[in-house]
Scaffold this active site. Structure first.
Site, PDB file in Angstrom:
ATOM      1  N   PRO A  10     -11.829 -21.115   8.292  1.00 22.30           N
ATOM      2  CA  PRO A  10     -12.323 -22.181   7.362  1.00 22.30           C
ATOM      3  C   PRO A  10     -12.551 -21.625   6.143  1.00 22.30           C
ATOM      4  O   PRO A  10     -12.951 -20.694   5.627  1.00 22.30           O
ATOM      5  CB  PRO A  10     -13.836 -22.080   7.964  1.00 22.30           C
ATOM      6  CG  PRO A  10     -13.841 -21.121   8.912  1.00 22.30           C
ATOM      7  CD  PRO A  10     -12.662 -20.502   9.554  1.00 22.30           C
ATOM      8  N   ASN A  11     -12.266 -22.783   5.318  1.00 23.87           N
ATOM      9  CA  ASN A  11     -12.633 -22.731   3.707  1.00 23.87           C
ATOM     10  C   ASN A  11     -11.241 -22.155   3.017  1.00 23.87           C
ATOM     11  O   ASN A  11     -11.437 -22.058   1.820  1.00 23.87           O
ATOM     12  CB  ASN A  11     -13.821 -22.310   3.256  1.00 23.87           C
ATOM     13  CG  ASN A  11     -14.999 -23.084   3.881  1.00 23.87           C
ATOM     14  OD1 ASN A  11     -15.117 -24.299   3.530  1.00 23.87           O
ATOM     15  ND2 ASN A  11     -15.852 -22.385   4.685  1.00 23.87           N
ATOM     16  N   ARG A  18     -11.601 -22.356  -6.423  1.00 21.42           N
ATOM     17  CA  ARG A  18     -12.920 -22.001  -6.599  1.00 21.42           C
ATOM     18  C   ARG A  18     -13.117 -20.420  -6.296  1.00 21.42           C
ATOM     19  O   ARG A  18     -12.377 -20.005  -5.643  1.00 21.42           O
ATOM     20  CB  ARG A  18     -14.117 -22.744  -5.661  1.00 21.42           C
ATOM     21  CG  ARG A  18     -13.914 -24.260  -5.926  1.00 21.42           C
ATOM     22  CD  ARG A  18     -15.044 -24.874  -5.292  1.00 21.42           C
ATOM     23  NE  ARG A  18     -14.791 -26.280  -5.444  1.00 21.42           N
ATOM     24  CZ  ARG A  18     -14.595 -26.948  -4.626  1.00 21.42           C
ATOM     25  NH1 ARG A  18     -14.433 -26.882  -3.197  1.00 21.42           N
ATOM     26  NH2 ARG A  18     -14.029 -28.395  -4.952  1.00 21.42           N
ATOM     27  N   TYR A  23     -12.143 -14.379  -4.499  1.00 18.68           N
ATOM     28  CA  TYR A  23     -10.997 -14.480  -3.498  1.00 18.68           C
ATOM     29  C   TYR A  23      -9.673 -14.644  -4.226  1.00 18.68           C
ATOM     30  O   TYR A  23      -8.662 -14.726  -3.792  1.00 18.68           O
ATOM     31  CB  TYR A  23     -11.084 -15.796  -2.663  1.00 18.68           C
ATOM     32  CG  TYR A  23     -12.246 -15.541  -1.801  1.00 18.68           C
ATOM     33  CD1 TYR A  23     -12.496 -14.563  -0.796  1.00 18.68           C
ATOM     34  CD2 TYR A  23     -13.422 -16.531  -1.795  1.00 18.68           C
ATOM     35  CE1 TYR A  23     -13.741 -14.326   0.001  1.00 18.68           C
ATOM     36  CE2 TYR A  23     -14.571 -16.443  -1.144  1.00 18.68           C
ATOM     37  CZ  TYR A  23     -14.624 -15.472  -0.043  1.00 18.68           C
ATOM     38  OH  TYR A  23     -15.856 -15.352   0.611  1.00 18.68           O
ATOM     39  N   ASN A  75      -6.608 -14.188   9.239  1.00 21.61           N
ATOM     40  CA  ASN A  75      -7.860 -13.998   8.461  1.00 21.61           C
ATOM     41  C   ASN A  75      -8.785 -15.227   9.118  1.00 21.61           C
ATOM     42  O   ASN A  75      -8.573 -16.338   8.749  1.00 21.61           O
ATOM     43  CB  ASN A  75      -7.690 -14.476   6.992  1.00 21.61           C
ATOM     44  CG  ASN A  75      -8.828 -14.158   6.046  1.00 21.61           C
ATOM     45  OD1 ASN A  75     -10.141 -13.991   6.657  1.00 21.61           O
ATOM     46  ND2 ASN A  75      -8.840 -14.291   4.954  1.00 21.61           N
ATOM     47  N   ALA A  78     -15.060 -16.663   7.891  1.00 15.83           N
ATOM     48  CA  ALA A  78     -16.435 -16.604   8.474  1.00 15.83           C
ATOM     49  C   ALA A  78     -16.394 -16.668   9.923  1.00 15.83           C
ATOM     50  O   ALA A  78     -17.306 -15.731  10.509  1.00 15.83           O
ATOM     51  CB  ALA A  78     -17.243 -17.887   8.064  1.00 15.83           C
ATOM     52  N   GLU A  99      -6.186  -8.209  11.648  1.00 18.95           N
ATOM     53  CA  GLU A  99      -7.116  -8.730  10.737  1.00 18.95           C
ATOM     54  C   GLU A  99      -7.239  -8.411   9.291  1.00 18.95           C
ATOM     55  O   GLU A  99      -7.264  -7.375   9.166  1.00 18.95           O
ATOM     56  CB  GLU A  99      -8.504  -8.555  11.276  1.00 18.95           C
ATOM     57  CG  GLU A  99      -9.707  -8.966  10.680  1.00 18.95           C
ATOM     58  CD  GLU A  99     -11.095  -8.333  11.245  1.00 18.95           C
ATOM     59  OE1 GLU A  99     -11.157  -8.185  12.583  1.00 18.95           O
ATOM     60  OE2 GLU A  99     -11.979  -8.439  10.380  1.00 18.95           O
ATOM     61  N   HIS A 101      -8.609  -9.550   5.295  1.00 19.60           N
ATOM     62  CA  HIS A 101      -9.613 -10.278   4.435  1.00 19.60           C
ATOM     63  C   HIS A 101      -9.221 -10.181   2.892  1.00 19.60           C
ATOM     64  O   HIS A 101      -8.893  -8.814   2.642  1.00 19.60           O
ATOM     65  CB  HIS A 101     -11.118  -9.695   4.648  1.00 19.60           C
ATOM     66  CG  HIS A 101     -11.383  -9.633   6.160  1.00 19.60           C
ATOM     67  ND1 HIS A 101     -11.837 -11.252   6.547  1.00 19.60           N
ATOM     68  CD2 HIS A 101     -11.572  -9.094   7.058  1.00 19.60           C
ATOM     69  CE1 HIS A 101     -12.109 -11.078   7.906  1.00 19.60           C
ATOM     70  NE2 HIS A 101     -11.918  -9.619   8.154  1.00 19.60           N
ATOM     71  N   ARG A 108     -19.838  -6.296   0.725  1.00 17.25           N
ATOM     72  CA  ARG A 108     -20.521  -7.523   0.501  1.00 17.25           C
ATOM     73  C   ARG A 108     -21.914  -7.617   1.601  1.00 17.25           C
ATOM     74  O   ARG A 108     -22.233  -6.596   2.022  1.00 17.25           O
ATOM     75  CB  ARG A 108     -19.713  -8.710   1.135  1.00 17.25           C
ATOM     76  CG  ARG A 108     -18.542  -8.687   0.078  1.00 17.25           C
ATOM     77  CD  ARG A 108     -17.470  -9.934   0.282  1.00 17.25           C
ATOM     78  NE  ARG A 108     -18.226 -11.060  -0.217  1.00 17.25           N
ATOM     79  CZ  ARG A 108     -17.659 -12.204   0.152  1.00 17.25           C
ATOM     80  NH1 ARG A 108     -16.781 -12.572   1.027  1.00 17.25           N
ATOM     81  NH2 ARG A 108     -18.327 -13.385  -0.148  1.00 17.25           N
TER      82      ARG A 108
HETATM   83  O1  CA2 Z   1     -12.665 -11.965   2.111  1.00 11.14           O
HETATM   84  C1  CA2 Z   1     -12.112 -12.997   3.199  1.00 11.14           C
HETATM   85  O2  CA2 Z   1     -10.872 -12.956   3.366  1.00 11.14           O
HETATM   86  C2  CA2 Z   1     -12.871 -13.537   4.312  1.00 11.14           C
HETATM   87  O3  CA2 Z   1     -12.434 -13.665   5.317  1.00 11.14           O
HETATM   88  C3  CA2 Z   1     -13.121 -14.677   3.543  1.00 11.14           C
HETATM   89  C4  CA2 Z   1     -14.278 -15.529   3.962  1.00 11.14           C
HETATM   90  C5  CA2 Z   1     -15.526 -14.807   4.378  1.00 11.14           C
HETATM   91  O4  CA2 Z   1     -16.668 -15.826   5.089  1.00 11.14           O
HETATM   92  C6  CA2 Z   1     -15.164 -13.517   5.018  1.00 11.14           C
HETATM   93  O5  CA2 Z   1     -16.599 -12.915   5.255  1.00 11.14           O
HETATM   94  C7  CA2 Z   1     -14.376 -12.689   4.293  1.00 11.14           C
HETATM   95  C8  CA2 Z   1     -14.506 -16.971   3.298  1.00 11.14           C
HETATM   96  C9  CA2 Z   1     -13.515 -17.673   2.927  1.00 11.14           C
HETATM   97  C10 CA2 Z   1     -13.742 -18.784   1.968  1.00 11.14           C
HETATM   98  O6  CA2 Z   1     -12.822 -19.227   1.148  1.00 11.14           O
HETATM   99  C11 CA2 Z   1     -13.012 -19.794  -0.069  1.00 11.14           C
HETATM  100  C12 CA2 Z   1     -12.020 -19.926  -0.769  1.00 11.14           C
HETATM  101  C13 CA2 Z   1     -12.330 -20.357  -1.957  1.00 11.14           C
HETATM  102  C14 CA2 Z   1     -13.530 -20.959  -2.543  1.00 11.14           C
HETATM  103  C15 CA2 Z   1     -14.537 -20.888  -1.634  1.00 11.14           C
HETATM  104  C16 CA2 Z   1     -14.470 -20.370  -0.233  1.00 11.14           C
END
Ligand code: CA2
Length: 145
Positions: A10-11, A18, A23, A75, A78, A99, A101, A108
């Protein structure tokens, strides 16, 4: 040819639009292109899926063996920290998975330090931005050959 399923949770469709401080600036499309280029070098065939829905990711994992997939690069975003369903699906199909990230989850919030997937993964790559994906794909490819 060896088939790899690349899953994004997700996301991650928001990448590059953003939170570049966390990221990076690469879009999901850019990461996909980078992986496709590496796949040619490694002799792999990639199938990519991003979903914001846990069940869609579970369905894709369940379908993987019948589609000739040999391994999974994931990946789970969340869902890494919350999803017993994704863990159960990965364990059930029994395919090797890596896996990855973008951010260093261990640098974090404490809730990101736990992964429900990591103990069943071949390996985990965290904190190298989009390079986490290419490092993870190389590691998975070595596992499979
Ligand atoms: O660091 C990573 O790749 C994560 O898997 C990213 C997840 C986070 O919940 C994990 O703890 C670590 C969040 C992805 C959200 O992606 C976004 C990308 C751009 C703007 C907002 C969110």
């Amino acid at each position: 040819m060896t088939r790899i399923l690349v899953l994004h949770g997700p996301n991650l469709n928001l990448l590059g639009t953003r939170e570049p401080g966390l990221y990076g600036h690469d879009t999901l499309h850019a990461i996909t292109s980078r992986l496709d280029t590496l796949a040619v070098e490694l002799g792999l065939e990639l199938e990519h899926l991003q979903s914001n829905h846990e069940g869609v990711l579970v369905d894709a994992i369940q379908a993987a063996p019948a589609q000739g997939v040999a391994g999974i690069l994931i990946n789970a975003a969340a869902y890494t920290h919350t999803s017993v369903a994704l863990r159960d699906a990965l364990v059930a199909v029994g395919l090797p998975f890596v896996e990855v990230h973008l951010s260093n989850v261990h640098a974090r919030e404490p809730f990101r330090h736990t992964s429900l997937l990591a103990d069943r993964a071949v390996g985990v790559v965290t904190g190298f931005g989009s390079t986490s994906y290419t490092l993870g794909l190389r590691g998975l490819a070595e596992t499979l050959t």
